[in-house]
Enzyme design. Structure first.
Site, PDB file in Angstrom:
ATOM      1  N   ASP A  81       0.812  -1.231   0.000  1.00  0.00           N
ATOM      2  CA  ASP A  81       0.000   0.000   0.000  1.00  0.00           C
ATOM      3  C   ASP A  81       0.846   1.283   0.000  1.00  0.00           C
ATOM      4  O   ASP A  81       1.532   1.583   0.978  1.00  0.00           O
ATOM      5  CB  ASP A  81      -0.937   0.048   1.209  1.00  0.00           C
ATOM      6  CG  ASP A  81      -1.847  -1.164   1.333  1.00  0.00           C
ATOM      7  OD1 ASP A  81      -1.448  -2.259   0.878  1.00  0.00           O
ATOM      8  OD2 ASP A  81      -2.941  -1.018   1.892  1.00  0.00           O
TER       9      ASP A  81
ATOM     10  N   GLU B 225      -4.226   1.875  -2.805  1.00  0.00           N
ATOM     11  CA  GLU B 225      -5.487   2.304  -2.171  1.00  0.00           C
ATOM     12  C   GLU B 225      -5.336   3.510  -1.242  1.00  0.00           C
ATOM     13  O   GLU B 225      -6.338   4.139  -0.904  1.00  0.00           O
ATOM     14  CB  GLU B 225      -6.119   1.134  -1.395  1.00  0.00           C
ATOM     15  CG  GLU B 225      -5.384   0.788  -0.120  1.00  0.00           C
ATOM     16  CD  GLU B 225      -6.290   0.255   0.987  1.00  0.00           C
ATOM     17  OE1 GLU B 225      -7.482   0.036   0.740  1.00  0.00           O
ATOM     18  OE2 GLU B 225      -5.783   0.076   2.109  1.00  0.00           O
ATOM     19  N   ASN B 226      -4.095   3.827  -0.816  1.00  0.00           N
ATOM     20  CA  ASN B 226      -3.890   4.976   0.084  1.00  0.00           C
ATOM     21  C   ASN B 226      -3.036   6.066  -0.559  1.00  0.00           C
ATOM     22  O   ASN B 226      -2.467   6.909   0.140  1.00  0.00           O
ATOM     23  CB  ASN B 226      -3.209   4.524   1.384  1.00  0.00           C
ATOM     24  CG  ASN B 226      -3.929   3.403   2.082  1.00  0.00           C
ATOM     25  OD1 ASN B 226      -3.467   2.268   2.105  1.00  0.00           O
ATOM     26  ND2 ASN B 226      -5.085   3.709   2.646  1.00  0.00           N
TER      27      ASN B 226
ATOM     28  N   HIS C 134     -10.283   1.119   0.582  1.00  0.00           N
ATOM     29  CA  HIS C 134     -10.331   2.581   0.399  1.00  0.00           C
ATOM     30  C   HIS C 134     -10.728   2.980  -1.030  1.00  0.00           C
ATOM     31  O   HIS C 134     -10.619   4.150  -1.394  1.00  0.00           O
ATOM     32  CB  HIS C 134      -8.987   3.215   0.767  1.00  0.00           C
ATOM     33  CG  HIS C 134      -8.745   3.281   2.244  1.00  0.00           C
ATOM     34  ND1 HIS C 134      -9.314   4.253   3.046  1.00  0.00           N
ATOM     35  CD2 HIS C 134      -8.029   2.487   3.072  1.00  0.00           C
ATOM     36  CE1 HIS C 134      -8.942   4.060   4.303  1.00  0.00           C
ATOM     37  NE2 HIS C 134      -8.156   2.988   4.351  1.00  0.00           N
TER      38      HIS C 134
ATOM     39  N   HIS D  46      -6.443  -8.408  -0.239  1.00  0.00           N
ATOM     40  CA  HIS D  46      -6.500  -7.256   0.667  1.00  0.00           C
ATOM     41  C   HIS D  46      -7.383  -7.624   1.853  1.00  0.00           C
ATOM     42  O   HIS D  46      -8.609  -7.578   1.768  1.00  0.00           O
ATOM     43  CB  HIS D  46      -7.066  -6.070  -0.105  1.00  0.00           C
ATOM     44  CG  HIS D  46      -6.822  -4.766   0.571  1.00  0.00           C
ATOM     45  ND1 HIS D  46      -5.601  -4.130   0.517  1.00  0.00           N
ATOM     46  CD2 HIS D  46      -7.616  -3.986   1.326  1.00  0.00           C
ATOM     47  CE1 HIS D  46      -5.675  -3.008   1.207  1.00  0.00           C
ATOM     48  NE2 HIS D  46      -6.883  -2.892   1.711  1.00  0.00           N
TER      49      HIS D  46
ATOM     50  N   HIS E  65      -3.187  -4.534   3.236  1.00  0.00           N
ATOM     51  CA  HIS E  65      -4.196  -3.901   4.090  1.00  0.00           C
ATOM     52  C   HIS E  65      -3.735  -3.643   5.525  1.00  0.00           C
ATOM     53  O   HIS E  65      -4.061  -2.616   6.088  1.00  0.00           O
ATOM     54  CB  HIS E  65      -5.522  -4.677   4.126  1.00  0.00           C
ATOM     55  CG  HIS E  65      -6.543  -4.083   5.054  1.00  0.00           C
ATOM     56  ND1 HIS E  65      -7.139  -2.872   4.801  1.00  0.00           N
ATOM     57  CD2 HIS E  65      -7.058  -4.520   6.243  1.00  0.00           C
ATOM     58  CE1 HIS E  65      -7.996  -2.594   5.795  1.00  0.00           C
ATOM     59  NE2 HIS E  65      -7.947  -3.565   6.679  1.00  0.00           N
TER      60      HIS E  65
ATOM     61  N   HIS F  29      -0.767  -3.038   6.566  1.00  0.00           N
ATOM     62  CA  HIS F  29       0.358  -2.087   6.557  1.00  0.00           C
ATOM     63  C   HIS F  29       1.518  -2.532   7.427  1.00  0.00           C
ATOM     64  O   HIS F  29       2.428  -1.752   7.690  1.00  0.00           O
ATOM     65  CB  HIS F  29      -0.092  -0.677   6.975  1.00  0.00           C
ATOM     66  CG  HIS F  29      -0.951   0.023   5.975  1.00  0.00           C
ATOM     67  ND1 HIS F  29      -1.059   1.397   5.887  1.00  0.00           N
ATOM     68  CD2 HIS F  29      -1.759  -0.457   5.007  1.00  0.00           C
ATOM     69  CE1 HIS F  29      -1.895   1.723   4.919  1.00  0.00           C
ATOM     70  NE2 HIS F  29      -2.338   0.620   4.375  1.00  0.00           N
TER      71      HIS F  29
HETATM   72 FE   LIG Z   1      -3.985   0.340   2.999  1.00  0.00          FE
HETATM   73 FE   LIG Z   2      -7.050  -1.433   3.218  1.00  0.00          FE
END
Ligand SMILES: [Fe+2]
Ligand SMILES: [Fe+2]
Length: 262
Positions: free
Chosen positions: A8, A39-40, A68, A152, A177, A179
């Protein structure tokens, strides 16, 4: 062939890390394909066509997503018309976008990329990811000898179960997901490389990429706080997987956690 998957990408620091660290990783590992979870990438929340363009320009071939997905209204531009953008496959039929793609490039076997989202300890309104991914692997296998799955998900059990189910069917299953990069990289007996979580690419002097102070306040007070993207100790995290392009079997799996010079 060698494939890099990047965990991510969080905010501007994460995008900067991809831009500055990827050329060196590409040279060192002789990479053929680069896939990243984005996604981030837009201020920590979601992704926009602009941010995706930055990430592609830095050398990423395919961007995957996660929970996200809908944070930025502009994501619809990617869902509607970007063939290099893949969202979780287990949304209901009729959802914009695609849950998989096949990357075709001169001199390489076709590479299938599937993104799916878990349901354990997450919003539970998506379809069963195990059924969705199993179906999609069946559909892609005849045209793509190499298949990569970004799962994820929150729970290690759900991710390991996905890896086990797909052992021998795909080249790699890597989780995203949480992290937090896990240290459980393995090649299962059937030849599928697995890692529970690739970690995240962004500022690690933080809580999962956000300034840690307001996150602590949130836990102390149970009141909402803003969580700005943090700034320092920027790392690119992910995993390099070497695959036999003819059989699709993984031959090596190596975690990556590479600092950005400050
Ligand atoms: Fe994420
Ligand atoms: Fe996520």
């Amino acid at each position: 062939m060698k494939l890099l998957f990047i965990g991510d990408i969080v905010g501007a620091p994460g995008r900067k890390a991809v831009k500055e660290v990827l050329p060196d990783l590409r040279a060192r590992h002789d990479l053929d394909v680069v896939i990243a979870n984005g996604e981030n990438s837009a201020g920590g929340n979601g992704i926009t066509p602009d941010k995706a363009a930055d990430i592609f320009a830095a050398g990423v071939d395919i961007i995957t997503c996660g929970d996200h997905l809908w944070d930025q209204r502009d994501v619809i531009g990617l869902l509607d018309s970007e063939p290099r953008f893949v969202r979780p496959i287990n949304y209901p039929p009729g959802t914009p976008g695609q849950g998989s793609t096949v990357l075709e490039r001169e001199g390489l076997p076709p590479v299938g990329i599937i993104n799916a989202q878990g349901r354990t300890f997450m919003r539970g309104d998506l379809e069963n990811p195990f059924l969705a991914v199993r179906e999609e692997v069946k559909r892609l296998a005849p045209k793509a000898p190499v298949i990569f799955v970004d799962f994820h998900a929150e729970a290690t059990s759900e991710k390991i179960a996905m890896g086990r189910m797909l052992d021998g069917e795909v080249s790699a299953v890597v989780g995203t997901h949480t992290h937090v990069q896990t240290a459980d990289e393995i090649i299962f007996p059937g030849g599928t490389a697995f890692l529970c979580d690739a970690g995240f690419t962004g500022p690690h002097d933080s809580v999962l990429g956000r300034d840690w102070e307001p996150v602590v306040q949130r836990f102390l007070t149970s009141q909402p706080h803003r969580f700005p993207v943090a700034k320092s100790r920027v790392l690119l995290q992910g995993v390099v997987i070497e695959v036999d392009g003819a059989t699709g079997r993984a031959m090596a799996v190596e975690r990556v956690s590479e600092g950005l010079a400050e």
